[in-house]
Motif scaffolding. Sequence first.
Motif, PDB file in Angstrom:
ATOM      1  N   SER A  57       0.817  -1.222   0.000  1.00 34.83           N
ATOM      2  CA  SER A  57       0.000   0.000   0.000  1.00 34.83           C
ATOM      3  C   SER A  57       0.844   1.263   0.000  1.00 34.83           C
ATOM      4  O   SER A  57       0.388   2.320  -0.454  1.00 34.83           O
ATOM      5  N   ASN A  58       2.089   1.195   0.496  1.00 39.07           N
ATOM      6  CA  ASN A  58       2.940   2.382   0.581  1.00 39.07           C
ATOM      7  C   ASN A  58       3.882   2.522  -0.603  1.00 39.07           C
ATOM      8  O   ASN A  58       4.725   3.426  -0.618  1.00 39.07           O
ATOM      9  N   TYR A  59       3.762   1.649  -1.584  1.00 41.72           N
ATOM     10  CA  TYR A  59       4.713   1.650  -2.689  1.00 41.72           C
ATOM     11  C   TYR A  59       4.538   2.858  -3.610  1.00 41.72           C
ATOM     12  O   TYR A  59       5.440   3.212  -4.355  1.00 41.72           O
ATOM     13  N   SER A  60       3.402   3.521  -3.537  1.00 42.66           N
ATOM     14  CA  SER A  60       3.138   4.636  -4.452  1.00 42.66           C
ATOM     15  C   SER A  60       4.138   5.770  -4.274  1.00 42.66           C
ATOM     16  O   SER A  60       4.389   6.537  -5.206  1.00 42.66           O
ATOM     17  N   ALA A  61       4.732   5.903  -3.083  1.00 43.95           N
ATOM     18  CA  ALA A  61       5.674   6.997  -2.836  1.00 43.95           C
ATOM     19  C   ALA A  61       7.051   6.728  -3.410  1.00 43.95           C
ATOM     20  O   ALA A  61       7.897   7.622  -3.432  1.00 43.95           O
ATOM     21  N   ALA A  62       7.298   5.510  -3.884  1.00 49.17           N
ATOM     22  CA  ALA A  62       8.637   5.147  -4.347  1.00 49.17           C
ATOM     23  C   ALA A  62       8.908   5.713  -5.740  1.00 49.17           C
ATOM     24  O   ALA A  62       8.025   5.749  -6.603  1.00 49.17           O
ATOM     25  N   VAL A  63      10.161   6.145  -5.955  1.00 53.53           N
ATOM     26  CA  VAL A  63      10.631   6.530  -7.288  1.00 53.53           C
ATOM     27  C   VAL A  63      11.012   5.252  -8.023  1.00 53.53           C
ATOM     28  O   VAL A  63      11.898   4.516  -7.607  1.00 53.53           O
ATOM     29  N   THR A  64      10.343   4.965  -9.138  1.00 48.73           N
ATOM     30  CA  THR A  64      10.489   3.667  -9.811  1.00 48.73           C
ATOM     31  C   THR A  64      11.494   3.737 -10.953  1.00 48.73           C
ATOM     32  O   THR A  64      11.283   3.158 -12.019  1.00 48.73           O
ATOM     33  N   ASP A  65      12.577   4.435 -10.747  1.00 48.65           N
ATOM     34  CA  ASP A  65      13.605   4.540 -11.780  1.00 48.65           C
ATOM     35  C   ASP A  65      14.457   3.270 -11.776  1.00 48.65           C
ATOM     36  O   ASP A  65      14.831   2.758 -10.723  1.00 48.65           O
ATOM     37  N   VAL A  66      14.768   2.751 -12.974  1.00 47.18           N
ATOM     38  CA  VAL A  66      15.593   1.549 -13.111  1.00 47.18           C
ATOM     39  C   VAL A  66      16.681   1.823 -14.153  1.00 47.18           C
ATOM     40  O   VAL A  66      16.529   2.695 -14.996  1.00 47.18           O
ATOM     41  N   PRO A  67      17.782   1.086 -14.093  1.00 43.79           N
ATOM     42  CA  PRO A  67      18.854   1.318 -15.062  1.00 43.79           C
ATOM     43  C   PRO A  67      18.516   0.738 -16.429  1.00 43.79           C
ATOM     44  O   PRO A  67      17.838  -0.285 -16.532  1.00 43.79           O
ATOM     45  N   PHE A  68      18.986   1.402 -17.468  1.00 49.97           N
ATOM     46  CA  PHE A  68      18.890   0.867 -18.821  1.00 49.97           C
ATOM     47  C   PHE A  68      20.303   0.765 -19.366  1.00 49.97           C
ATOM     48  O   PHE A  68      20.954   1.764 -19.647  1.00 49.97           O
ATOM     49  N   GLN A  69      20.762  -0.474 -19.506  1.00 54.76           N
ATOM     50  CA  GLN A  69      22.121  -0.715 -19.937  1.00 54.76           C
ATOM     51  C   GLN A  69      22.115  -1.640 -21.144  1.00 54.76           C
ATOM     52  O   GLN A  69      21.063  -1.893 -21.742  1.00 54.76           O
ATOM     53  N   THR A  70      23.270  -2.151 -21.528  1.00 60.21           N
ATOM     54  CA  THR A  70      23.414  -2.857 -22.806  1.00 60.21           C
ATOM     55  C   THR A  70      22.453  -4.023 -22.938  1.00 60.21           C
ATOM     56  O   THR A  70      21.780  -4.181 -23.971  1.00 60.21           O
ATOM     57  N   LEU A  71      22.354  -4.859 -21.902  1.00 59.16           N
ATOM     58  CA  LEU A  71      21.487  -6.024 -21.986  1.00 59.16           C
ATOM     59  C   LEU A  71      20.028  -5.624 -22.182  1.00 59.16           C
ATOM     60  O   LEU A  71      19.283  -6.308 -22.901  1.00 59.16           O
ATOM     61  N   ASP A  72      19.612  -4.520 -21.564  1.00 58.00           N
ATOM     62  CA  ASP A  72      18.228  -4.085 -21.715  1.00 58.00           C
ATOM     63  C   ASP A  72      17.926  -3.683 -23.151  1.00 58.00           C
ATOM     64  O   ASP A  72      16.856  -4.008 -23.687  1.00 58.00           O
ATOM     65  N   TYR A  73      18.851  -2.980 -23.788  1.00 59.04           N
ATOM     66  CA  TYR A  73      18.637  -2.600 -25.187  1.00 59.04           C
ATOM     67  C   TYR A  73      18.624  -3.825 -26.098  1.00 59.04           C
ATOM     68  O   TYR A  73      17.866  -3.890 -27.079  1.00 59.04           O
ATOM     69  N   ILE A  74      19.437  -4.820 -25.774  1.00 59.38           N
ATOM     70  CA  ILE A  74      19.425  -6.062 -26.562  1.00 59.38           C
ATOM     71  C   ILE A  74      18.075  -6.755 -26.426  1.00 59.38           C
ATOM     72  O   ILE A  74      17.483  -7.211 -27.429  1.00 59.38           O
ATOM     73  N   LEU A  75      17.555  -6.837 -25.204  1.00 60.98           N
ATOM     74  CA  LEU A  75      16.285  -7.515 -24.994  1.00 60.98           C
ATOM     75  C   LEU A  75      15.108  -6.723 -25.559  1.00 60.98           C
ATOM     76  O   LEU A  75      14.101  -7.317 -25.972  1.00 60.98           O
ATOM     77  N   ILE A  76      15.200  -5.398 -25.585  1.00 56.77           N
ATOM     78  CA  ILE A  76      14.164  -4.616 -26.271  1.00 56.77           C
ATOM     79  C   ILE A  76      14.138  -4.974 -27.751  1.00 56.77           C
ATOM     80  O   ILE A  76      13.066  -5.156 -28.359  1.00 56.77           O
ATOM     81  N   THR A  77      15.335  -5.105 -28.336  1.00 60.55           N
ATOM     82  CA  THR A  77      15.409  -5.506 -29.743  1.00 60.55           C
ATOM     83  C   THR A  77      14.823  -6.900 -29.946  1.00 60.55           C
ATOM     84  O   THR A  77      14.088  -7.146 -30.917  1.00 60.55           O
ATOM     85  N   VAL A  78      15.127  -7.818 -29.031  1.00 63.23           N
ATOM     86  CA  VAL A  78      14.572  -9.178 -29.126  1.00 63.23           C
ATOM     87  C   VAL A  78      13.059  -9.136 -28.996  1.00 63.23           C
ATOM     88  O   VAL A  78      12.330  -9.811 -29.757  1.00 63.23           O
ATOM     89  N   TRP A  79      12.563  -8.370 -28.036  1.00 62.68           N
ATOM     90  CA  TRP A  79      11.111  -8.260 -27.836  1.00 62.68           C
ATOM     91  C   TRP A  79      10.427  -7.734 -29.099  1.00 62.68           C
ATOM     92  O   TRP A  79       9.454  -8.319 -29.595  1.00 62.68           O
ATOM     93  N   VAL A  80      10.934  -6.625 -29.628  1.00 63.03           N
ATOM     94  CA  VAL A  80      10.335  -6.041 -30.834  1.00 63.03           C
ATOM     95  C   VAL A  80      10.467  -6.996 -32.017  1.00 63.03           C
ATOM     96  O   VAL A  80       9.519  -7.198 -32.796  1.00 63.03           O
ATOM     97  N   GLY A  81      11.638  -7.611 -32.172  1.00 62.88           N
ATOM     98  CA  GLY A  81      11.841  -8.517 -33.301  1.00 62.88           C
ATOM     99  C   GLY A  81      10.918  -9.719 -33.260  1.00 62.88           C
ATOM    100  O   GLY A  81      10.282 -10.076 -34.268  1.00 62.88           O
ATOM    101  N   LEU A  82      10.820 -10.360 -32.084  1.00 57.12           N
ATOM    102  CA  LEU A  82       9.925 -11.509 -31.964  1.00 57.12           C
ATOM    103  C   LEU A  82       8.471 -11.099 -32.191  1.00 57.12           C
ATOM    104  O   LEU A  82       7.713 -11.806 -32.888  1.00 57.12           O
ATOM    105  N   GLY A  83       8.080  -9.983 -31.604  1.00 61.24           N
ATOM    106  CA  GLY A  83       6.692  -9.543 -31.754  1.00 61.24           C
ATOM    107  C   GLY A  83       6.331  -9.255 -33.192  1.00 61.24           C
ATOM    108  O   GLY A  83       5.288  -9.705 -33.690  1.00 61.24           O
ATOM    109  N   VAL A  84       7.183  -8.507 -33.899  1.00 63.29           N
ATOM    110  CA  VAL A  84       6.901  -8.165 -35.296  1.00 63.29           C
ATOM    111  C   VAL A  84       6.878  -9.422 -36.167  1.00 63.29           C
ATOM    112  O   VAL A  84       5.973  -9.613 -36.999  1.00 63.29           O
TER     113      VAL A  84
END
Length: 565
Positions: free
Chosen positions: A467-494
């Motif tokens: 119930s108290n999670y709404s106050a949290a800043v939900t920032d996460v890192p975006f690094q090399t592996l994340d960009y690779i997996l975004i490409t995989v996600w988009v590629g598989l989906g398309v």
Amino acid sequence: MSRWIWCPLLQLLLLLPLGCEVQAQVENRVVFLPGAFQNVSVSQNETVQAVVSRIPPEVAFITLQFHTQHRNATLSYTRMPGLGLSLTAVDLGLLSALQPGQVSLSLFLSSPDGDTVAGTGVILPYSGTDPVPGACNTEFNLDIDPNVYIHYNLYETTIRFAPANLGYERGETPQACDKSTESTTRWRLQYDIYQYFLPENDLSERSLFNGIQAVANVQGMMENGKRVLTLLSSDMSMAVFNSIPGQGVIFSVVVRDPLLNTSASYVSAHTYACSFASSLDGCQTLGKISTKLFFTVAGLAGLFVCFFGHRFFKCELFCMGFSFAMFFFFVLSRRTTGLDYDMCLALSAVIGVVGGVLLVMSWWRFGSVMACIFVVGLMLGFLIASTVFFTPLGDLDLFRRSDAVFWVTFCCIMFIVPLFFVRWPREGNIVTCGIVGAYAVVLAVNAYVYTSLSYITLNILKRFLNSNYSAAVTDVPFQTLDYILITVWVGLGVCGIVLQLYRERSRPFFPPSPYLMWLQERERRKTNVLDPSHHFPPLADRLLARVRQLTKRTEPAGEHTPLLL
């Protein structure tokens, strides 16, 4: 005391000016130069004297900070640590106000747990116009406390710090903290909260120390870190962030004086949101076997749905119904019961199977494609809404401070998506198969290697459960592996969407309901007397006749000679 390996040439570093970055350690005594990092090893039952020398006369106060990866160290003003004169932590620092003519001072490092502690430390000097971090402390033990304190759980990471005061020159009396709230007092100070992510999937000590050295002072944090929040002196001196187990994060607070345009840095603090001491579920063994097994199966099912979901409509409905029912039962069981994680996951999987079967049977019995497609559309709507709030839009104060506004907006996005399926049901179903199925593959990868993309849905799950999670800043890192997996996600989906649209272009929009087809076939046999199947006996009679044939003995005909023609 264990020694750091050094050669005679390194001894000369102690005599060099500030240009050297890391200094060497001498037996029971370490010499710090302002701004130079020093590697220190403290053995058990030993006290190391930290000597700060060559302090320029324009410096009014200094902070000595010391950082280890996960073992506690004690930093003290005196050789024997005492209450109010020492601090024990993995990230710790002490602030010393200098007297006129003072050019050196000594602090003391020790190991409180009887283990050898290795870390890195640095001296940061400040002038009389810079704010004094933690000088208006009323919460913690030290009189002046420049430290940032971190507390984390599964859902959120909270940082706390003591308010600062205006700077003052050597020998002067510091200004009172709460005499008034005018602009000439410490109430004009502002606090910038910075966040610096260490490399993903890297729990090494070297990675941490490199990060500490990169962001230890004000300039380094402003250049390398990310400012996520600014607090006024009238705000509470705390901030809440999203917990990311296994991901190293360095937090720092920079206090600014907007009138004099000066600033000072608190002692940086780091966390991995997990324990190095736990042998069951520590930082080195993150990820339960049950979670890995579940998401591996989910990833394989998602890959099948991505490319063949519409063709095998019953399998797709089962997977969507399973995911829908399991998610909400998991939230319900975690909120209302005290069951452990593995038990909740097992029960949720059972309920998910029931939900998948019910969705398939509803289509099999009633043949209502649009009702089933509405549930499928909710799955896509949930993922789209989660992605929207995964962006910086989710950190707006409008959504962080009001759960009602957040959930109303989330549900509106979630329920708008299925409305498009009324006009384009087949295309919407295929798009859902491609996007949701490909994301299931990304979640399967996350079960073995950390990726920030899992927090698209995990942030929503945490908000459901806490119930108290709404106050949290939900920032996460975006690094090399994340960009690779975004490409995989988009590629598989398309690829999945294009393949299914091409393969289904000449086929019926949806397969007919088996039950309705059976009813139609039965009515056709009753009315069409020319159909040979019309003269077939009922199924029950045919089965009974077959049983009688198998059990009845064949009687001889009584004639054993062939008949003459």
